[in-house]
Design an enzyme around this catalytic site. Structure first.
Site, PDB file in Angstrom:
ATOM      1  CG  ASP A 142       9.809   1.684   0.553  1.00  0.00           C
ATOM      2  OD1 ASP A 142       9.542   2.359  -0.463  1.00  0.00           O
ATOM      3  OD2 ASP A 142       9.993   0.459   0.537  1.00  0.00           O
TER       4      ASP A 142
HETATM    5  N1  URA Z   1      13.849  -1.197  -1.626  1.00  0.00           N
HETATM    6  C1  URA Z   1      12.813  -1.180  -0.773  1.00  0.00           C
HETATM    7  O1  URA Z   1      12.061  -2.147  -0.663  1.00  0.00           O
HETATM    8  N2  URA Z   1      12.614  -0.061  -0.051  1.00  0.00           N
HETATM    9  C2  URA Z   1      13.415   1.026  -0.112  1.00  0.00           C
HETATM   10  O2  URA Z   1      13.190   2.011   0.585  1.00  0.00           O
HETATM   11  C3  URA Z   1      14.497   0.979  -1.012  1.00  0.00           C
HETATM   12  C4  URA Z   1      14.703  -0.149  -1.762  1.00  0.00           C
END
Ligand code: URA
Length: 244
Positions: free
Chosen positions: A102
């Site tokens: 993310d």
């Molecule tokens: N889970 C999440 O919520 N975000 C990420 O970036 C990776 C795994």
């Protein structure tokens, strides 16, 4: 391609060390000693030796990046900076992120132009483990951690696979997943009434984030790291530069 770039990409030197080695007469190209590490070579046809050892050309590029906050895991995006923009121009044009983090997640990212390896590492059936350091808003109770370990329902009614959770302090710990649904960790904490406030990826299969890399810094993978990824993906080992 520049000679110093070639040696860096092969994982056997840095650009500044390549200049020093050239000045010291430690590099030959097709048997001829070279003094200028900036000279152009043809990696597929020229034979480069460093300290008397032949350096093999790698068909692919494998980069470990310590992703900073605010960057998106994409090669192009019109609204936000992309992780590829943090790399050398030459590499940025070739590689793509192996999996997604993310925008506000930081830490270990693998970028490569090796499509087969990437595809295999990301195949859901392969269950490649990824460990993240989480920070959450409220203390995580043993009961909530236990529910997440066994599996919780997230978006679309999906029941998450069993995962590992190691509580370090009431609001921090490590979570290890073997799958990768959209915003999975955020959603899992949401499912137990908590909220992720920060997330950092520490491992990806056999790869561990290099503690020497600051956020936004990157380096090429070593032969050992590439071979470990190949083993995790059930692919044949690459030839080590030190095997020659
Ligand atoms: N889970 C999440 O919520 N975000 C990420 O970036 C990776 C795994």
């Amino acid at each position: 391609m520049r000679l110093d770039k070639f040696l860096t990409a092969a994982g056997v030197s840095t650009r500044s060390a390549a200049s020093k080695s050239a000045r010291a007469g430690d590099i030959t190209v097709n048997g001829v000693r070279v003094k200028d590490a900036g000279m152009q070579i043809d990696p597929s046809n020229d034979t480069v030796m460093l300290h008397g050892q032949t350096i093999t050309w790698r068909e692919h590029i494998y980069v470990m990046l310590n992703k900073p906050e605010g960057y998106v895991s994409a090669t192009e995006d019109s609204r936000a900076p992309v992780v590829n923009a943090l790399l050398d121009e030459h590499d940025a044009a070739r590689v793509f992120p192996c999996g997604r983090l993310d925008k506000y997640t930081v830490g270990l990212m693998l970028l490569t132009d090796d499509g087969e390896l990437s595809h295999r590492l990301l195949a859901p059936a392969r269950h490649v483990a990824k460990t993240y350091r989480y920070h959450c808003r409220d203390p995580l109770t043993e009961d909530a951690a236990g529910r997440m370990r066994e599996g919780v329902h997230i978006e679309g009614g999906y029941l998450t696979a069993p995962c590992g959770i190691e509580i370090i302090t009431p609001t921090t710990g490590n979570i290890t997943l073997t799958e990768g649904k959209y915003h999975q960790i955020k959603q899992m904490f949401g499912a137990v009434g908590n909220e992720i406030t920060a997330l950092e990826r520490l491992t990806f299969g056999p790869l561990t984030l290099d503690g020497k890399l600051e956020r936004g810094e990157w380096r090429y993978l070593s032969d050992e790291e590439i071979n470990a990824l190949y083993a995790a993906a059930d692919l044949k080992k690459i030839k080590n530069t030190t095997d020659i």
